[in-house]
Design an enzyme around this catalytic site. Structure first.
Site, mmCIF file in Angstrom:
data_model
loop_
_atom_site.group_PDB
_atom_site.id
_atom_site.type_symbol
_atom_site.label_atom_id
_atom_site.label_comp_id
_atom_site.label_asym_id
_atom_site.label_seq_id
_atom_site.Cartn_x
_atom_site.Cartn_y
_atom_site.Cartn_z
ATOM 1 N N HIS A 108 0.830 -1.208 0.000
ATOM 2 C CA HIS A 108 0.000 0.000 0.000
ATOM 3 C C HIS A 108 0.870 1.267 0.000
ATOM 4 O O HIS A 108 2.023 1.260 0.437
ATOM 5 C CB HIS A 108 -0.915 0.006 1.240
ATOM 6 N N GLU A 110 -1.390 -7.018 7.204
ATOM 7 C CA GLU A 110 -0.050 -6.782 7.767
ATOM 8 C C GLU A 110 0.189 -7.768 8.911
ATOM 9 O O GLU A 110 -0.771 -8.279 9.509
ATOM 10 C CB GLU A 110 0.023 -5.331 8.266
ATOM 11 N N HIS A 145 0.805 -5.621 2.244
ATOM 12 C CA HIS A 145 1.533 -4.862 3.274
ATOM 13 C C HIS A 145 3.013 -5.255 3.305
ATOM 14 O O HIS A 145 3.386 -6.344 2.849
ATOM 15 C CB HIS A 145 0.900 -5.162 4.629
ATOM 16 N N ARG A 173 -5.925 0.647 4.022
ATOM 17 C CA ARG A 173 -4.794 1.212 3.274
ATOM 18 C C ARG A 173 -4.437 0.354 2.058
ATOM 19 O O ARG A 173 -4.014 0.876 1.017
ATOM 20 C CB ARG A 173 -3.582 1.438 4.205
HETATM 21 O O1 LIG Z 1 2.781 -2.168 10.429
HETATM 22 C C1 LIG Z 1 3.646 -1.292 10.252
HETATM 23 O O2 LIG Z 1 4.050 -0.534 11.148
HETATM 24 C C2 LIG Z 1 4.259 -1.121 8.882
HETATM 25 O O3 LIG Z 1 3.311 -1.276 7.901
HETATM 26 C C3 LIG Z 1 5.411 -2.069 8.669
HETATM 27 O O4 LIG Z 1 6.313 -1.737 9.613
HETATM 28 P P1 LIG Z 1 7.828 -2.244 9.689
HETATM 29 O O5 LIG Z 1 8.525 -1.828 8.419
HETATM 30 O O6 LIG Z 1 8.353 -1.514 10.899
HETATM 31 O O7 LIG Z 1 7.790 -3.726 9.881
#
Ligand SMILES: O=C(O)[C@H](O)COP(=O)(O)O
Length: 252
Positions: A6, A84, A179, A57
């Protein structure tokens, strides 16, 4: 098959851990998603079906890409399995404040280790997914309170095997809008990336990642691919490398 993370979300902008929290795209994220669609159209891509998560998102990114491509009519399947990775008790926290509190190494372990999950979310937390109607079909034992990349693979890979792969076999052109970490899980499987190397992989927002698969679902390495991936990102390669570094440096 094209994968796209996203566009930038409101919490990416604020540098907060997001996970299953359902935040909206930022203005920049909307522009990134549209640009991704424009690049795909310009390069002559078309899709027969799209997959996305149940988080807005990714859904909105999917819609914007399809709108740019004049493909809003194709079937779109939404699945929690593409969500995610659940970020447990870190959800909502500022990434750099978390570094200041727990140290850079510990936060790197939580963000990028293969099998160490962040601290779990309490079940009485209002954001426990078991209280959210969209996860009503999940049994309590399947409802995450935190996930490592390994346990994210435990839901992404069966979804790939049982649901997406038959569409690939049928010759469908597929868009998967998901994600950072659910896509890290998917490409780990596709490219057979070792547990030790996946820790260094960061996926930029809103950038189409094109995979060509052979008859055994093995990715065909593109000459412009950025290791350890076999797929190639569409767009300006230097700008993409800077965006990848930007994701890594969220917890400097
Ligand atoms: O969920 C989150 O915070 C981001 O989409 C991915 O985070 P990260 O790159 O810190 O794993």
């Amino acid at each position: 098959m094209v994968l796209v993370r996203h566009g930038e979300s409101e919490w990416n902008k604020e540098n907060r851990f997001t996970g299953w929290y359902d935040v909206q795209l930022s203005e920049k994220g909307i522009a990134e998603a549209k640009e991704g669609g424009r690049l795909l159209k310009e390069a002559g891509f078309t899709f027969d079906k799209a997959y996305t998560s149940v988080l807005r998102r990714a859904i909105k990114t999917c819609w914007l890409v399809l709108e740019e491509m004049d493909l809003m009519w194709i079937p779109v399947e939404k699945a929690w399995q593409l969500n995610e990775r659940h970020y447990g008790a870190l959800q909502g926290l500022d990434k750099n404040e978390t570094v200041a509190k727990h140290g850079k190494d510990q936060v790197h372990i939580w963000r990028r280790s293969y099998d160490i999950p962040p601290p779990p979310l309490e079940k009485n937390n209002p954001h426990y997914p078991g209280n959210d109607v969209r996860y009503g079909q999940l049994l309590q034992r399947e409802t995450p309170v935190t996930e490592s990349l390994k346990t994210t693979l435990d839901r992404v890979v069966p979804f790939w095997e049982k649901v997406i792969k038959p569409d690939v076999t049928a010759g469908k052109g597929l868009l998967i809008a998901a994600h950072g970490n659910s896509l890290r899980a998917l490409v780990k499987k596709l490219d057979n990336i070792p547990d030790s190397d996946i820790t260094e992989l960061n996926i930029p927002t809103g950038t189409p990642l094109v995979y060509e698969l052979d008859s055994e679902f093995k990715p065909i390495k593109h000459k412009e691919s950025i290791g350890p991936l076999s797929g190639r990102y569409l767009g300006n390669q230097e700008a993409i490398k800077a965006r990848i570094l930007g994701v890594k440096n969220q917890t400097k």
